[in-house]
Design an enzyme around this catalytic site. Sequence first.
Site, PDB file in Angstrom:
ATOM      1  N   ASP A  43       3.192  13.007  15.247  1.00 33.96           N
ATOM      2  CA  ASP A  43       3.438  12.997  13.805  1.00 33.96           C
ATOM      3  C   ASP A  43       2.141  13.286  13.043  1.00 33.96           C
ATOM      4  O   ASP A  43       1.769  12.550  12.133  1.00 33.96           O
ATOM      5  CB  ASP A  43       4.022  11.648  13.385  1.00 33.96           C
ATOM      6  CG  ASP A  43       4.624  11.692  11.981  1.00 33.96           C
ATOM      7  OD1 ASP A  43       5.011  12.800  11.531  1.00 33.96           O
ATOM      8  OD2 ASP A  43       4.710  10.641  11.342  1.00 33.96           O
TER       9      ASP A  43
ATOM     10  N   LEU B  60       0.815  -1.211   0.000  1.00 31.78           N
ATOM     11  CA  LEU B  60       0.000   0.000   0.000  1.00 31.78           C
ATOM     12  C   LEU B  60       0.849   1.261   0.000  1.00 31.78           C
ATOM     13  O   LEU B  60       0.459   2.278  -0.558  1.00 31.78           O
ATOM     14  CB  LEU B  60      -0.930   0.021   1.214  1.00 31.78           C
ATOM     15  CG  LEU B  60      -1.994  -1.070   1.271  1.00 31.78           C
ATOM     16  CD1 LEU B  60      -2.770  -0.970   2.577  1.00 31.78           C
ATOM     17  CD2 LEU B  60      -2.933  -0.992   0.082  1.00 31.78           C
ATOM     18  N   GLY B  61       2.000   1.216   0.666  1.00 35.33           N
ATOM     19  CA  GLY B  61       2.832   2.413   0.738  1.00 35.33           C
ATOM     20  C   GLY B  61       4.122   2.159   1.469  1.00 35.33           C
ATOM     21  O   GLY B  61       4.285   1.151   2.155  1.00 35.33           O
TER      22      GLY B  61
ATOM     23  N   LYS C 152       1.590  -2.752   9.098  1.00 40.74           N
ATOM     24  CA  LYS C 152       2.825  -1.980   8.932  1.00 40.74           C
ATOM     25  C   LYS C 152       3.989  -2.788   9.472  1.00 40.74           C
ATOM     26  O   LYS C 152       3.956  -3.242  10.633  1.00 40.74           O
ATOM     27  CB  LYS C 152       2.733  -0.636   9.652  1.00 40.74           C
ATOM     28  CG  LYS C 152       4.055   0.120   9.691  1.00 40.74           C
ATOM     29  CD  LYS C 152       3.919   1.543  10.204  1.00 40.74           C
ATOM     30  CE  LYS C 152       3.486   2.471   9.111  1.00 40.74           C
ATOM     31  NZ  LYS C 152       3.617   3.903   9.494  1.00 40.74           N
TER      32      LYS C 152
ATOM     33  N   GLY D  16       9.139   6.528   5.964  1.00 38.44           N
ATOM     34  CA  GLY D  16      10.366   6.502   6.743  1.00 38.44           C
ATOM     35  C   GLY D  16      10.390   5.436   7.813  1.00 38.44           C
ATOM     36  O   GLY D  16      11.458   5.012   8.246  1.00 38.44           O
ATOM     37  N   MET D  17       9.221   4.980   8.279  1.00 41.60           N
ATOM     38  CA  MET D  17       9.176   3.987   9.341  1.00 41.60           C
ATOM     39  C   MET D  17       9.141   2.562   8.815  1.00 41.60           C
ATOM     40  O   MET D  17       9.458   1.620   9.543  1.00 41.60           O
ATOM     41  CB  MET D  17       7.941   4.209  10.220  1.00 41.60           C
ATOM     42  CG  MET D  17       7.853   5.588  10.838  1.00 41.60           C
ATOM     43  SD  MET D  17       9.201   5.937  11.982  1.00 41.60           S
ATOM     44  CE  MET D  17       8.800   4.820  13.314  1.00 41.60           C
ATOM     45  N   GLY D  18       8.728   2.358   7.576  1.00 41.49           N
ATOM     46  CA  GLY D  18       8.639   1.006   7.046  1.00 41.49           C
ATOM     47  C   GLY D  18       7.646   0.907   5.912  1.00 41.49           C
ATOM     48  O   GLY D  18       7.340   1.903   5.256  1.00 41.49           O
ATOM     49  N   GLU D  19       7.146  -0.322   5.689  1.00 43.37           N
ATOM     50  CA  GLU D  19       6.195  -0.565   4.599  1.00 43.37           C
ATOM     51  C   GLU D  19       4.831  -0.925   5.174  1.00 43.37           C
ATOM     52  O   GLU D  19       4.737  -1.524   6.235  1.00 43.37           O
ATOM     53  CB  GLU D  19       6.664  -1.721   3.709  1.00 43.37           C
ATOM     54  CG  GLU D  19       8.103  -1.644   3.263  1.00 43.37           C
ATOM     55  CD  GLU D  19       9.037  -2.335   4.231  1.00 43.37           C
ATOM     56  OE1 GLU D  19       8.666  -3.368   4.809  1.00 43.37           O
ATOM     57  OE2 GLU D  19      10.143  -1.814   4.422  1.00 43.37           O
ATOM     58  N   VAL D  20       3.774  -0.595   4.427  1.00 41.25           N
ATOM     59  CA  VAL D  20       2.413  -0.963   4.806  1.00 41.25           C
ATOM     60  C   VAL D  20       1.823  -1.840   3.705  1.00 41.25           C
ATOM     61  O   VAL D  20       1.902  -1.499   2.524  1.00 41.25           O
ATOM     62  CB  VAL D  20       1.521   0.272   5.013  1.00 41.25           C
ATOM     63  CG1 VAL D  20       0.121  -0.148   5.453  1.00 41.25           C
ATOM     64  CG2 VAL D  20       2.138   1.214   6.036  1.00 41.25           C
TER      65      VAL D  20
END
Length: 222
Positions: free
Chosen positions: A191, A74-75, A97, A78-82
């Site tokens: 955030d 999905l996306g 995530k 900076g924190m990782g992948e979803v």
Amino acid sequence: VAAKPPSALTAGPNEPGRKIVDPDLLPLYSAELPGGGRQRRKGSSNGSAAAAEIVFFSACVGTMFGPYELQWLLGVGGMGEVYRAYDTAKDRTVAIKLLRAEMSADAGFQERFRRESRIAARLQEPHVIPVHDFGVIHGVLYIAMRLVEGASLKDEWRMPGALPPTRAASIIGQVAAALDAAHSSGLVHRDIKPENVLLTADDFAYLVDFGIAHAGGEANVT
């Protein structure tokens, strides 16, 4: 996390797939993915507004991450992948995530992530994205959330014209209600940005990414 249609990817069972992602969501980043796959950023060297491509391999999409079947990306941020994923244990589709490897390896961050995710999962405010599960699988921190069929506030801002004042006020009020509930439980989001506000077709707003927020009293978190 807002869902995208399957057509957003061209991945087949034996071929790589591609997804267009905004360059500003992507740090210079390359990481191992579950199942041995690998992703990398490809973009223009001059930092233009052209979209970057995330190239990922079917070694991760379509494989299992614990009880979760990773269906498509999905996306990336900076924190990782979803990913959109199917929870085989509970027979439901979720957004999951997977956090970056260096975060999973940080014992302090891992402890904070678990604590903050636990607080977020207990919040009963309707505009806080429901957290289904969180933890560590194969050494990777993850958080599984409700999959929202809709778009982000950032997607809406890209549309021509300004948001009508009444609509903007409604969205702001919903996000404020989510923040008020979080603050009452000692959780600071830290955030707030348009991509962390998801909207359904009838403009019901969800605030996401509480699992990586800052718990009140931890002044060393940046």
